[in-house]
Design an enzyme around this catalytic site. Structure first.
Site, PDB file in Angstrom:
ATOM      1  N   HIS A  75       0.827  -1.230   0.000  1.00 42.91           N
ATOM      2  CA  HIS A  75       0.000   0.000   0.000  1.00 42.91           C
ATOM      3  C   HIS A  75       0.852   1.267   0.000  1.00 42.91           C
ATOM      4  O   HIS A  75       0.503   2.258   0.650  1.00 42.91           O
ATOM      5  CB  HIS A  75      -0.960   0.017   1.202  1.00 42.91           C
ATOM      6  CG  HIS A  75      -1.930  -1.127   1.205  1.00 42.91           C
ATOM      7  ND1 HIS A  75      -3.070  -1.127   0.422  1.00 42.91           N
ATOM      8  CD2 HIS A  75      -1.928  -2.311   1.857  1.00 42.91           C
ATOM      9  CE1 HIS A  75      -3.718  -2.257   0.613  1.00 42.91           C
ATOM     10  NE2 HIS A  75      -3.045  -3.002   1.461  1.00 42.91           N
TER      11      HIS A  75
ATOM     12  N   ASN B 272     -10.623  -2.900   1.770  1.00 43.76           N
ATOM     13  CA  ASN B 272     -10.179  -3.087   0.382  1.00 43.76           C
ATOM     14  C   ASN B 272     -11.316  -2.740  -0.572  1.00 43.76           C
ATOM     15  O   ASN B 272     -12.472  -2.682  -0.169  1.00 43.76           O
ATOM     16  CB  ASN B 272      -9.782  -4.546   0.131  1.00 43.76           C
ATOM     17  CG  ASN B 272      -8.380  -4.855   0.612  1.00 43.76           C
ATOM     18  OD1 ASN B 272      -7.499  -4.001   0.596  1.00 43.76           O
ATOM     19  ND2 ASN B 272      -8.171  -6.076   1.061  1.00 43.76           N
TER      20      ASN B 272
END
Ligand code: NDP
Length: 527
Positions: A67, A140
């Site tokens: 990320h 997500n």
């Protein structure tokens, strides 16, 4: 022009100074006389030069191991519907209540400088600065995840990143992991489907994936999955457009979000919960703590809760976004962890990553600091402690001495905002193991990679019920998937991939095989 206000101590600084405030007449030359041609000597007494060079070498902190690349903005969450029957969490209660939020939407595998338009899951992290402390949602953009045993989490991510020998992404490594961890089949169906590359972060949904527990002071609780559905609608990119943008406009998603906010079009998401009462676990249609499964909408309809609006761009990326740290372990009273193994592991891994990346005092950085009063004198000192560090207050538990450094009028005890004692609430909750027993009786524990027919049912529903109804969706899925599998050099591994998709649907497996092998053949002819 330099800022007139010092960023740390707030003092006014009308001229350039060294970092400790000593005035500098000029900050664009070394303080030795240079010849007109630029030659000459600089001395170690040139504090300004040395400070600049030394600081420059130290301006990077470790990027997030996953990320790393993200778009981000500030905004607020607003309660639109009453959920007081399932939780006491103040920020989810009282219609019309607004809570400040920071949102960071990221790709997963690629590095901080990578292109935005890659086929990958997106992380969707929100920090709510509530009156009861920070609540983070670390979600997500797809409703399921690749693995359900957290021991596999690092391996999953490495297999999507760079090969240890070539330092390049590697299709053999990717598929070697997945055929040997076939519980990832449902997530793979999302990854290679039409929604695998969001057009922008504004046009993607977010899902908790993990199961959470919402609680009431009277001991009642429910299990929930959270959904944030984009009010802009879902829009995605085809591989060709995504590849073009990756070359011409690699920061496309980051800038798109900023431009939309700047232009007065703040994106928003409607927040929904799916809810299961503990008494219904025994008849649950799916193992409710398994992140590779969705909760079917028909049995567990979406219940509207509120809306998230992003309306303010960061002013300083490093301070507000790079230093931001999100963790599923940040939960306010009324929200608790469920016996979801992935969630439990993430509750350790995220703060651990933040401590490594930002240091032990990362929670005091302005971007992470709670708006609610913080009084935690048994966590103090450590590198870069820029607070008053609780002054002379006792640094051990159990002291009867009156704290002196806490400025707020109500010195915090072990009390909730509504006056009920946290300890009492915890004691009245049934132990989570009861729910685990009931869930695992229904769905016996298997080793994470040992698949049952049940594991293929939802991927099959996505293929046979959802994609089949959208014109061309199945054909596009096969083309996209085959394009990736064609990069696998090991032919046995390719056969294993076909066998995996054949278990979802015989025709799907056959089509993936035929399309992949013909792509490879065509490539050989060209070479
Ligand atoms: P439904 O049949 O009630 O609805 C289908 C879901 O799939 C909707 O959420 C829809 O989103 C979403 N969807 C539509 N097209 C695609 C696509 N190309 N790629 C990914 N998702 C898509 O859902 P069920 O609960 O009965 O589940 C059926 C299957 O749908 C599941 O097996 C799962 O694979 C998938 N799904 C389920 C979700 C859930 O939370 N239950 C969430 C997303 C997908 P939209 O309404 O925006 O069109």
């Amino acid at each position: 022009m330099p800022s007139l206000i010092h960023p740390i101590n707030g003092a006014s600084a009308p001229i350039y100074t060294l970092a400790e405030g000593v005035p500098q007449a000029k900050n664009d030359t070394s303080d030795q006389i240079l010849t007109g041609s630029g030659g000459g000597y600089v001395l170690l007494t040139s504090t300004q030069l040395l400070e600049q060079l030394a600081h420059f070498s130290r301006e990077r902190i470790p990027e997030r191991v996953v990320h790393a690349k993200a778009a981000a903005a500030w905004g607020y969450f607003e309660v639109t519907d009453d959920v007081s029957d399932i939780t006491d969490a103040a920020f989810l209660n009282s219609i019309g209540r607004k809570t400040e939020a920071l949102c960071r939407i990221s790709t997963v595998g690629p590095e901080r400088g990578s292109a935005d338009t890659v086929r990958d899951f997106r992380g969707f992290a929100v920090k709510f600065k509530t009156d009861e402390g920070n609540q983070d949602w670390v979600f997500n953009n797809q409703p399921v995840f690749f693995v359900r045993d957290p021991a596999k989490f690092p391996s999953l991510n490495r297999s999507h990143k760079r090969h240890p020998t070539t330092n390049a992404s590697d299709a053999d490594m990717f598929w070697d992991f997945h055929v040997n961890s076939p519980e990832s089949i449902h997530a793979l169906m999302f990854l290679f489907g039409d929604r695998g590359i969001p057009k922008s972060v504004r046009h993607t949904n977010a899902f908790s994936g993990n199961t959470y527990k919402l609680t009431k002071a009277n001991g009642e609780y429910h299990y929930v999955r959270m959904h944030l559905l984009s009010d802009q609608g879902i829009e995605c990119l085809a591989d060709t457009d995504a590849a073009r943008l990756a070359g011409t406009d690699p920061d496309n998603n980051v800038l798109d979000l900023q431009a939309a906010i700047e232009a007065g079009h703040p994106p928003s998401w409607t927040v929904y919960f799916q809810v299961i009462a503990p008494s219904d676990i025994a008849k649950a249609a799916v193992p409710i703590f398994d992140m590779t499964k969705v909760w079917p909408h028909k049995q567990y309809p979406l219940r509207r809760v509120g809306r998230l609006v992003l309306n303010r761009n960061p002013r300083n990326w490093f301070a507000e976004v790079e230093q931001a740290a999100f963790s599923p372990s940040n939960m306010v009273p009324g929200v608790e962890a469920a016996p979801d193994a992935m969630l439990q592991a993430r509750m350790f891994a995220y703060p651990d990553a933040a401590r490594y990346r930002l240091g032990a005092n990362y929670q005091y950085l302005p971007t992470n600091a709670a708006k609610a009063p913080v009084y935690c004198p048994t966590e103090r000192d450590g590198f870069m402690n820029f607070t008053d560090n609780y002054g002379s207050d006792p640094n051990y538990v159990g002291s009867q001495l009156k704290p002196v450094s806490f400025k707020a009028s109500n010195v915090p005890q072990q009390v909730r905002a509504n006056g009920a004692e946290i300890k009492q609430i915890v004691n009245t909750l049934p132990p989570p193991t009861l729910d685990m027993v009931s869930a695992t009786t229904l769905y016996p524990v298997r080793s994470a990679s040992e698949l049952a027919d049940l594991d293929y049912e939802q991927p099959r529903a996505l293929w046979q019920n959802v994609m089949a109804k959208q014109e061309g969706a199945q054909a596009r899925f096969v083309q996209t998937l085959a394009g990736h599998v064609a990069g696998v050099k090991n032919s046995q591994l390719r056969s294993d991939v076909y066998a995996l998709f054949e278990k979802v649907d015989k025709d799907l497996g056959r089509m993936v095989k035929e399309t992949t092998e013909s792509k490879i053949e065509a490539l050989h002819k060209v070479i």
